[in-house]
Design a protein around this motif. Structure first.
Motif, PDB file in Angstrom:
ATOM      1  N   ALA A 215     -30.633 -13.377 -15.793  1.00 14.76           N
ATOM      2  CA  ALA A 215     -30.073 -14.718 -15.707  1.00 14.76           C
ATOM      3  C   ALA A 215     -30.045 -15.225 -14.271  1.00 14.76           C
ATOM      4  O   ALA A 215     -30.328 -16.399 -14.003  1.00 14.76           O
ATOM      5  N   MET A 216     -29.733 -14.345 -13.328  1.00 18.61           N
ATOM      6  CA  MET A 216     -29.667 -14.757 -11.931  1.00 18.61           C
ATOM      7  C   MET A 216     -31.050 -15.074 -11.368  1.00 18.61           C
ATOM      8  O   MET A 216     -31.196 -15.964 -10.526  1.00 18.61           O
ATOM      9  N   ALA A 217     -32.064 -14.355 -11.827  1.00 14.12           N
ATOM     10  CA  ALA A 217     -33.434 -14.666 -11.402  1.00 14.12           C
ATOM     11  C   ALA A 217     -33.840 -16.045 -11.914  1.00 14.12           C
ATOM     12  O   ALA A 217     -34.450 -16.847 -11.191  1.00 14.12           O
ATOM     13  N   VAL A 218     -33.501 -16.328 -13.173  1.00 16.04           N
ATOM     14  CA  VAL A 218     -33.788 -17.654 -13.727  1.00 16.04           C
ATOM     15  C   VAL A 218     -33.023 -18.727 -12.973  1.00 16.04           C
ATOM     16  O   VAL A 218     -33.568 -19.785 -12.631  1.00 16.04           O
ATOM     17  N   TRP A 219     -31.752 -18.470 -12.696  1.00 11.21           N
ATOM     18  CA  TRP A 219     -30.916 -19.444 -12.005  1.00 11.21           C
ATOM     19  C   TRP A 219     -31.438 -19.705 -10.587  1.00 11.21           C
ATOM     20  O   TRP A 219     -31.503 -20.853 -10.142  1.00 11.21           O
ATOM     21  N   ALA A 220     -31.820 -18.653  -9.881  1.00  8.93           N
ATOM     22  CA  ALA A 220     -32.380 -18.834  -8.534  1.00  8.93           C
ATOM     23  C   ALA A 220     -33.653 -19.656  -8.587  1.00  8.93           C
ATOM     24  O   ALA A 220     -33.869 -20.548  -7.751  1.00  8.93           O
ATOM     25  N   GLY A 221     -34.517 -19.375  -9.569  1.00  3.10           N
ATOM     26  CA  GLY A 221     -35.749 -20.141  -9.698  1.00  3.10           C
ATOM     27  C   GLY A 221     -35.493 -21.607  -9.990  1.00  3.10           C
ATOM     28  O   GLY A 221     -36.161 -22.493  -9.442  1.00  3.10           O
ATOM     29  N   LEU A 222     -34.502 -21.884 -10.842  1.00  3.80           N
ATOM     30  CA  LEU A 222     -34.163 -23.275 -11.155  1.00  3.80           C
ATOM     31  C   LEU A 222     -33.614 -23.996  -9.925  1.00  3.80           C
ATOM     32  O   LEU A 222     -33.940 -25.162  -9.671  1.00  3.80           O
ATOM     33  N   VAL A 224     -34.249 -23.326  -6.738  1.00  3.47           N
ATOM     34  CA  VAL A 224     -35.357 -23.580  -5.809  1.00  3.47           C
ATOM     35  C   VAL A 224     -36.214 -24.742  -6.304  1.00  3.47           C
ATOM     36  O   VAL A 224     -36.605 -25.624  -5.520  1.00  3.47           O
ATOM     37  N   ALA A 225     -36.499 -24.778  -7.603  1.00  2.00           N
ATOM     38  CA  ALA A 225     -37.335 -25.843  -8.149  1.00  2.00           C
ATOM     39  C   ALA A 225     -36.655 -27.205  -8.023  1.00  2.00           C
ATOM     40  O   ALA A 225     -37.279 -28.190  -7.591  1.00  2.00           O
ATOM     41  N   LEU A 226     -35.383 -27.283  -8.378  1.00  3.95           N
ATOM     42  CA  LEU A 226     -34.681 -28.569  -8.358  1.00  3.95           C
ATOM     43  C   LEU A 226     -34.470 -29.080  -6.936  1.00  3.95           C
ATOM     44  O   LEU A 226     -34.706 -30.259  -6.646  1.00  3.95           O
ATOM     45  N   ILE A 227     -34.038 -28.195  -6.048  1.00 11.33           N
ATOM     46  CA  ILE A 227     -33.847 -28.621  -4.659  1.00 11.33           C
ATOM     47  C   ILE A 227     -35.197 -28.917  -4.012  1.00 11.33           C
ATOM     48  O   ILE A 227     -35.316 -29.819  -3.172  1.00 11.33           O
ATOM     49  N   VAL A 245     -26.813 -29.321  -9.628  1.00 10.87           N
ATOM     50  CA  VAL A 245     -26.776 -27.883  -9.338  1.00 10.87           C
ATOM     51  C   VAL A 245     -25.363 -27.436  -8.987  1.00 10.87           C
ATOM     52  O   VAL A 245     -24.908 -26.365  -9.409  1.00 10.87           O
ATOM     53  N   GLY A 246     -24.639 -28.263  -8.227  1.00  6.61           N
ATOM     54  CA  GLY A 246     -23.275 -27.900  -7.843  1.00  6.61           C
ATOM     55  C   GLY A 246     -22.357 -27.760  -9.047  1.00  6.61           C
ATOM     56  O   GLY A 246     -21.633 -26.770  -9.182  1.00  6.61           O
ATOM     57  N   HIS A 247     -22.374 -28.738  -9.929  1.00  2.00           N
ATOM     58  CA  HIS A 247     -21.533 -28.664 -11.119  1.00  2.00           C
ATOM     59  C   HIS A 247     -21.951 -27.497 -12.014  1.00  2.00           C
ATOM     60  O   HIS A 247     -21.101 -26.801 -12.584  1.00  2.00           O
ATOM     61  N   ALA A 248     -23.243 -27.284 -12.134  1.00  4.72           N
ATOM     62  CA  ALA A 248     -23.722 -26.175 -12.960  1.00  4.72           C
ATOM     63  C   ALA A 248     -23.280 -24.835 -12.390  1.00  4.72           C
ATOM     64  O   ALA A 248     -22.978 -23.894 -13.138  1.00  4.72           O
TER      65      ALA A 248
END
Length: 258
Positions: A215-222, A224-227, A245-248
């Motif tokens: 889950a953390m790998a997915v979250w880190a990838g998201l 990086v992609a969004l920012i 991203v902050g609220h999430a």
């Protein structure tokens, strides 16, 4: 493996960490979107503020490619602290309390000491990364003049002429980013929500990452992609994506830390 963790629990009173599925970050984004919709003025106010600050920093560094790349990657390092006001908005929304930009600032004031100490830690990390970035340029880029920023990625990252630099930059930068991510992914929301010290928050964050690598790998990838989209749109997209991203991240903390 359990013994060292139990020892940490006895000395630091670490909270229990829940395990989540690898696709759970998508739900965090959905819940973050709902928070942003519920308080658009306060959320987008933070987004606009940091988009302007980010744009000014990048404009200042535009003629210094090593500093420009360090500034972009450094944005990811300090992002968790920058979003502290957004965590407060989500916290108040969750409790049914009044939500406004000024309300969130009062929340930041209540936790000012812990946030200041954490900010000092991130500042040291950012300064260290900027110095390492400069050293890598000095070691591997031997031209008499710095590359033109407009052609920087083509000349340096994509041409194949600076493979040693690219590999070194990505490996060292990735290691630093991974460490900071592990220590900060839920630590600042925890500082905003509980009477926890910085060491406990950071160790809890690292444990949350260790227990939820998928889950953390997915979250880190998201993240990086969004920012990254925010940077690609000359910080305009950051007005919306940083609050999302902050609220999430707040919801990630609430699900991961019991």
């Amino acid at each position: 493996m359990d013994k060292p963790l139990n020892s940490l629990d006895r000395h630091f009173h670490l909270p229990h960490v829940r395990r989540v599925e690898a696709d759970r970050p998508l739900m965090w984004l959905r819940m973050g979107w709902e928070d942003m919709r519920s308080s658009p003025a306060a959320s987008l106010g933070y987004g606009a503020l940091f988009a302007v600050i980010g744009y000014l920093i990048l404009a200042y560094a535009a003629r210094m490619p090593y500093l420009f790349t360090a500034a972009i990657s450094g944005f990811f390092l300090v992002g968790p602290l920058m979003a502290a006001g957004l965590y407060e908005i989500s916290r108040r929304h969750e409790r049914g309390e009044s939500v406004s930009f000024m309300d969130s600032l009062r929340g930041l004031q209540r936790h000012g000491d812990h946030l200041a100490y954490y900010g000092a830690f991130l500042a040291f990390a950012l300064i260290g990364w900027e110095r390492l970035s400069a050293i890598l340029f000095a070691l591997f880029y031997h031209e008499t003049a710095s590359p033109d920023l407009a052609n920087f990625f083509q000349d340096v990252f994509l041409s194949g002429h600076y493979a040693q630099f690219v590999v070194s930059y990505l490996v060292i930068g990735g290691a630093i980013a991974g460490l900071i991510f592990a220590l900060s992914v839920v630590s600042v929301p925890m500082l905003m929500d509980r009477d926890a010290d910085i060491a406990t928050a950071m160790m809890s964050s690292a444990r949350a990452v260790g227990h939820n690598l998928g889950a953390m790998a997915v979250w880190a990838g998201l993240i990086v992609a969004l920012i990254g989209i925010g940077f690609a749109t000359m910080m305009i997209g950051m007005v919306f994506l940083l609050p999302l991203v902050g609220h999430a991240t707040w919801h990630a903390y609430k699900e991961l830390i019991e």
